[in-house]
Design a protein around this motif. Structure first.
Motif, PDB file in Angstrom:
ATOM      1  N   GLU A  52      38.117  38.695  41.192  1.00 61.44           N
ATOM      2  CA  GLU A  52      39.046  38.572  42.320  1.00 61.44           C
ATOM      3  C   GLU A  52      38.375  38.992  43.622  1.00 61.44           C
ATOM      4  O   GLU A  52      38.558  38.374  44.656  1.00 61.44           O
ATOM      5  CB  GLU A  52      40.300  39.418  42.077  1.00 61.44           C
ATOM      6  N   GLN A  53      37.573  40.055  43.565  1.00 61.92           N
ATOM      7  CA  GLN A  53      36.901  40.562  44.768  1.00 61.92           C
ATOM      8  C   GLN A  53      35.695  39.718  45.171  1.00 61.92           C
ATOM      9  O   GLN A  53      35.267  39.757  46.311  1.00 61.92           O
ATOM     10  CB  GLN A  53      36.458  42.008  44.555  1.00 61.92           C
ATOM     11  N   HIS A  54      35.122  38.991  44.220  1.00 66.46           N
ATOM     12  CA  HIS A  54      33.933  38.179  44.493  1.00 66.46           C
ATOM     13  C   HIS A  54      34.239  36.730  44.114  1.00 66.46           C
ATOM     14  O   HIS A  54      33.585  36.147  43.263  1.00 66.46           O
ATOM     15  CB  HIS A  54      32.741  38.698  43.686  1.00 66.46           C
ATOM     16  N   PHE A  61      38.298  45.381  34.535  1.00 71.68           N
ATOM     17  CA  PHE A  61      37.170  45.423  35.477  1.00 71.68           C
ATOM     18  C   PHE A  61      36.729  44.006  35.820  1.00 71.68           C
ATOM     19  O   PHE A  61      36.568  43.649  36.988  1.00 71.68           O
ATOM     20  CB  PHE A  61      35.981  46.201  34.890  1.00 71.68           C
ATOM     21  N   CYS A  62      36.518  43.176  34.800  1.00 75.60           N
ATOM     22  CA  CYS A  62      36.037  41.813  35.025  1.00 75.60           C
ATOM     23  C   CYS A  62      37.028  41.011  35.864  1.00 75.60           C
ATOM     24  O   CYS A  62      36.638  40.282  36.776  1.00 75.60           O
ATOM     25  CB  CYS A  62      35.785  41.129  33.679  1.00 75.60           C
ATOM     26  N   LYS A  63      38.303  41.168  35.571  1.00 76.78           N
ATOM     27  CA  LYS A  63      39.354  40.481  36.336  1.00 76.78           C
ATOM     28  C   LYS A  63      39.259  40.863  37.813  1.00 76.78           C
ATOM     29  O   LYS A  63      39.246  39.993  38.690  1.00 76.78           O
ATOM     30  CB  LYS A  63      40.708  40.904  35.769  1.00 76.78           C
ATOM     31  N   GLN A  64      39.192  42.164  38.090  1.00 74.97           N
ATOM     32  CA  GLN A  64      39.132  42.616  39.483  1.00 74.97           C
ATOM     33  C   GLN A  64      37.809  42.237  40.148  1.00 74.97           C
ATOM     34  O   GLN A  64      37.785  41.886  41.327  1.00 74.97           O
ATOM     35  CB  GLN A  64      39.368  44.121  39.555  1.00 74.97           C
ATOM     36  N   ASP A  78      34.864  52.951  38.858  1.00 73.47           N
ATOM     37  CA  ASP A  78      33.601  53.392  39.462  1.00 73.47           C
ATOM     38  C   ASP A  78      32.629  52.226  39.614  1.00 73.47           C
ATOM     39  O   ASP A  78      31.897  52.137  40.601  1.00 73.47           O
ATOM     40  CB  ASP A  78      32.955  54.493  38.625  1.00 73.47           C
ATOM     41  N   ALA A  79      32.600  51.321  38.635  1.00 79.81           N
ATOM     42  CA  ALA A  79      31.701  50.158  38.711  1.00 79.81           C
ATOM     43  C   ALA A  79      32.051  49.287  39.916  1.00 79.81           C
ATOM     44  O   ALA A  79      31.151  48.803  40.620  1.00 79.81           O
ATOM     45  CB  ALA A  79      31.784  49.348  37.422  1.00 79.81           C
ATOM     46  N   LEU A  80      33.337  49.080  40.164  1.00 83.60           N
ATOM     47  CA  LEU A  80      33.731  48.290  41.338  1.00 83.60           C
ATOM     48  C   LEU A  80      33.284  48.952  42.629  1.00 83.60           C
ATOM     49  O   LEU A  80      32.827  48.282  43.558  1.00 83.60           O
ATOM     50  CB  LEU A  80      35.249  48.080  41.342  1.00 83.60           C
ATOM     51  N   LYS A  95      28.294  34.428  40.782  1.00 86.08           N
ATOM     52  CA  LYS A  95      28.658  35.765  40.326  1.00 86.08           C
ATOM     53  C   LYS A  95      27.532  36.363  39.476  1.00 86.08           C
ATOM     54  O   LYS A  95      26.768  35.646  38.857  1.00 86.08           O
ATOM     55  CB  LYS A  95      29.918  35.692  39.461  1.00 86.08           C
ATOM     56  N   ILE A  96      27.469  37.661  39.454  1.00 84.82           N
ATOM     57  CA  ILE A  96      26.548  38.355  38.561  1.00 84.82           C
ATOM     58  C   ILE A  96      27.112  38.209  37.156  1.00 84.82           C
ATOM     59  O   ILE A  96      28.303  38.410  36.944  1.00 84.82           O
ATOM     60  CB  ILE A  96      26.447  39.847  38.944  1.00 84.82           C
TER      61      ILE A  96
END
Length: 129
Positions: free
Chosen positions: A74-76, A68-71, A27-29, A81-82
């Motif tokens: 990868e997406q950003h 979550f952090c890994k993805q 959901d966070a992503l 980064k935040i």
């Protein structure tokens, strides 16, 4: 869990921050992919219009904080980064090291106190109130 989210959210709101809670990493992503849907416009991060920090729990349903952090990274993959903060009741070295390997910015052990939250926010140069 829901109680920890409520407590952290309440402390952040008391300090003047807007808070959006995701119940798992997946959901966070989704939230990060479509932030305008959540009407957050007070971000202080130089390269982000919406969010200035992500606090994620290590143990979440569906997708944990490390995945979550890994993805997220990868997406950003380009630009700044935040900051991603990993929050957990365990301070097991393996989890912490894995978190830093995948790009967390910091680690905080629960229970999260107002003092530790203020310290965390000041390290990332976010004003508290």
């Amino acid at each position: 869990n829901d109680y920890n989210q409520m407590v952290a959210g309440r402390m952040l709101k008391k300090m003047g921050f807007e808070v959006i809670i995701a119940f798992n990493g997946k959901d966070a992503l989704k939230i990060l992919q479509n932030p305008t849907k959540y009407d957050c416009n007070s971000c202080q991060h130089p390269d982000c219009t919406y969010f200035n920090m992500i606090i994620t729990d290590l143990h979440m349903p569906i997708m944990n904080g490390i995945d979550f952090c890994k993805q997220y990274h990868e997406q950003h993959s380009s630009g700044k980064k935040i900051p991603v903060i990993l929050l957990s009741a365990t301070d097991e070295r393996d989890y912490i090291e894995e978190g830093f390997r995948v790009g967390i910015s910091d680690f905080v052990c629960k229970p999260l106190s107002e003092e530790s939250l203020v310290d965390l926010l000041s390290r990332f140069k976010l004003n508290t109130g």
